[in-house]
Design a protein around this motif. Sequence first.
Motif, PDB file in Angstrom:
ATOM      1  N   LEU A 157       0.829  -1.209   0.000  1.00 16.26           N
ATOM      2  CA  LEU A 157       0.000   0.000   0.000  1.00 16.26           C
ATOM      3  C   LEU A 157       0.863   1.259   0.000  1.00 16.26           C
ATOM      4  N   ALA A 158       1.969   1.244   0.764  1.00 17.34           N
ATOM      5  CA  ALA A 158       2.842   2.416   0.811  1.00 17.34           C
ATOM      6  C   ALA A 158       3.435   2.709  -0.562  1.00 17.34           C
ATOM      7  N   THR A 159       3.847   1.657  -1.263  1.00 18.68           N
ATOM      8  CA  THR A 159       4.396   1.850  -2.603  1.00 18.68           C
ATOM      9  C   THR A 159       3.361   2.449  -3.547  1.00 18.68           C
ATOM     10  N   LEU A 160       2.128   1.969  -3.456  1.00 19.62           N
ATOM     11  CA  LEU A 160       1.064   2.503  -4.315  1.00 19.62           C
ATOM     12  C   LEU A 160       0.694   3.928  -3.919  1.00 19.62           C
ATOM     13  N   LEU A 161       0.676   4.217  -2.611  1.00 18.14           N
ATOM     14  CA  LEU A 161       0.337   5.568  -2.155  1.00 18.14           C
ATOM     15  C   LEU A 161       1.358   6.587  -2.639  1.00 18.14           C
ATOM     16  N   VAL A 162       2.634   6.198  -2.607  1.00 21.06           N
ATOM     17  CA  VAL A 162       3.687   7.114  -3.037  1.00 21.06           C
ATOM     18  C   VAL A 162       3.753   7.202  -4.560  1.00 21.06           C
ATOM     19  N   GLY A 163       3.479   6.097  -5.235  1.00 22.65           N
ATOM     20  CA  GLY A 163       3.623   6.063  -6.683  1.00 22.65           C
ATOM     21  C   GLY A 163       2.481   6.694  -7.440  1.00 22.65           C
ATOM     22  N   SER A 164       1.303   6.811  -6.811  1.00 19.11           N
ATOM     23  CA  SER A 164       0.143   7.335  -7.534  1.00 19.11           C
ATOM     24  C   SER A 164      -0.662   8.262  -6.625  1.00 19.11           C
ATOM     25  N   ARG A 165      -0.708   9.523  -6.989  1.00 21.53           N
ATOM     26  CA  ARG A 165      -1.491  10.490  -6.216  1.00 21.53           C
ATOM     27  C   ARG A 165      -2.980  10.186  -6.313  1.00 21.53           C
ATOM     28  N   SER A 166      -3.429   9.736  -7.462  1.00 21.61           N
ATOM     29  CA  SER A 166      -4.847   9.419  -7.612  1.00 21.61           C
ATOM     30  C   SER A 166      -5.221   8.231  -6.733  1.00 21.61           C
ATOM     31  N   PHE A 167      -4.332   7.232  -6.642  1.00 26.47           N
ATOM     32  CA  PHE A 167      -4.593   6.099  -5.758  1.00 26.47           C
ATOM     33  C   PHE A 167      -4.649   6.564  -4.302  1.00 26.47           C
ATOM     34  N   GLU A 168      -3.774   7.469  -3.913  1.00 23.53           N
ATOM     35  CA  GLU A 168      -3.773   7.982  -2.542  1.00 23.53           C
ATOM     36  C   GLU A 168      -5.067   8.724  -2.238  1.00 23.53           C
ATOM     37  N   ARG A 169      -5.509   9.594  -3.151  1.00 26.09           N
ATOM     38  CA  ARG A 169      -6.734  10.352  -2.910  1.00 26.09           C
ATOM     39  C   ARG A 169      -7.955   9.445  -2.833  1.00 26.09           C
ATOM     40  N   ALA A 170      -7.950   8.360  -3.616  1.00 26.66           N
ATOM     41  CA  ALA A 170      -9.103   7.469  -3.637  1.00 26.66           C
ATOM     42  C   ALA A 170      -9.107   6.478  -2.483  1.00 26.66           C
ATOM     43  N   THR A 171      -7.935   6.127  -1.977  1.00 26.07           N
ATOM     44  CA  THR A 171      -7.825   5.016  -1.026  1.00 26.07           C
ATOM     45  C   THR A 171      -7.600   5.453   0.403  1.00 26.07           C
ATOM     46  N   LEU A 172      -6.819   6.512   0.626  1.00 26.77           N
ATOM     47  CA  LEU A 172      -6.421   6.870   1.983  1.00 26.77           C
ATOM     48  C   LEU A 172      -7.603   7.111   2.917  1.00 26.77           C
TER      49      LEU A 172
END
Length: 295
Positions: free
Chosen positions: A117-132
């Motif tokens: 999850l940390a790798t995806l959160l850092v690698g994709s801002r859209s993933f962070e906004r949708a998932t966090l």
Amino acid sequence: MTAAPTSAPTRRPSNLVPMLVVAVLAVLIYWPIMLWANAGQAARSLASGAELGCGTALQCATQLRNPVIPAPGQFASGFASLSVPPFVNTAAPYNALVTGGETLLGLALACVLGLLLATLLVGSRSFERATLPWLVASQTVPIVALAPMLAVLLGQYGVQGFLPKAIIAAYIAFFPVAIGMAQGLRSPDPLQLYLMRTYRASRWQTFWTLQVPASLPYLFTSLKIAATAALVGSIVAEISTISFSGLGKMLAENSRASDTVALWVIMVYGAALGIVLVALIGLLERLVTRWRPAA
């Protein structure tokens, strides 16, 4: 011409002395707090006409059958009765090993999920906004209510026994790993990132050679927090589901029996288990991050 004197290597200060000071202070305040906590219960028992075999409430404070805080002799007796022999189903050491195994497995699962999850959160801002926001919301669900439902759901697919407790522990522990590792992956200085780009390093080369090493201190700090969370999750899962071993099972049984001395002994075992888990992670941290200067 004489050679310049070399400075002695800096030794890391030991934690033993501060720990001993805290232990001595705890022993000094234990007795008066125990007397104060038990004297009121003893006074009420004497006032009701109960025969306690002692004259005053202060004398009875160390002789109550179910004290609020056990006297040293009562605690020692309860500790011995729950610890010897150590590897039978009713012994606290055996059940602590069971809970420790569940916690370690849950922590391993949480580490894998948290790193992904940390790798995806850092690698994709859209993933962070949708998932966090959903990750944050997942941690607000009371685990006491969630544990039985997860156990029933997993049981329908044949997942029983040891593994459901570990999965519940991982559910609690993955969040600090994910957030801490994400913070660590973002920790390199912008100049360092710019230098990697000038060397024409690929995104994965930058990730493995710069971001991952820089994130290790954050990871181990998060793992220490996650270890205690996973331990609590394992114990709560043992209490909330059908369990045949573990500290949670012992807590539930002795709580129903109103054996407060046994409850105190089990809580001490749980605290010791948490200390051991955090110490093991600290040892692993020193082995993995030998390149870091001593504090």
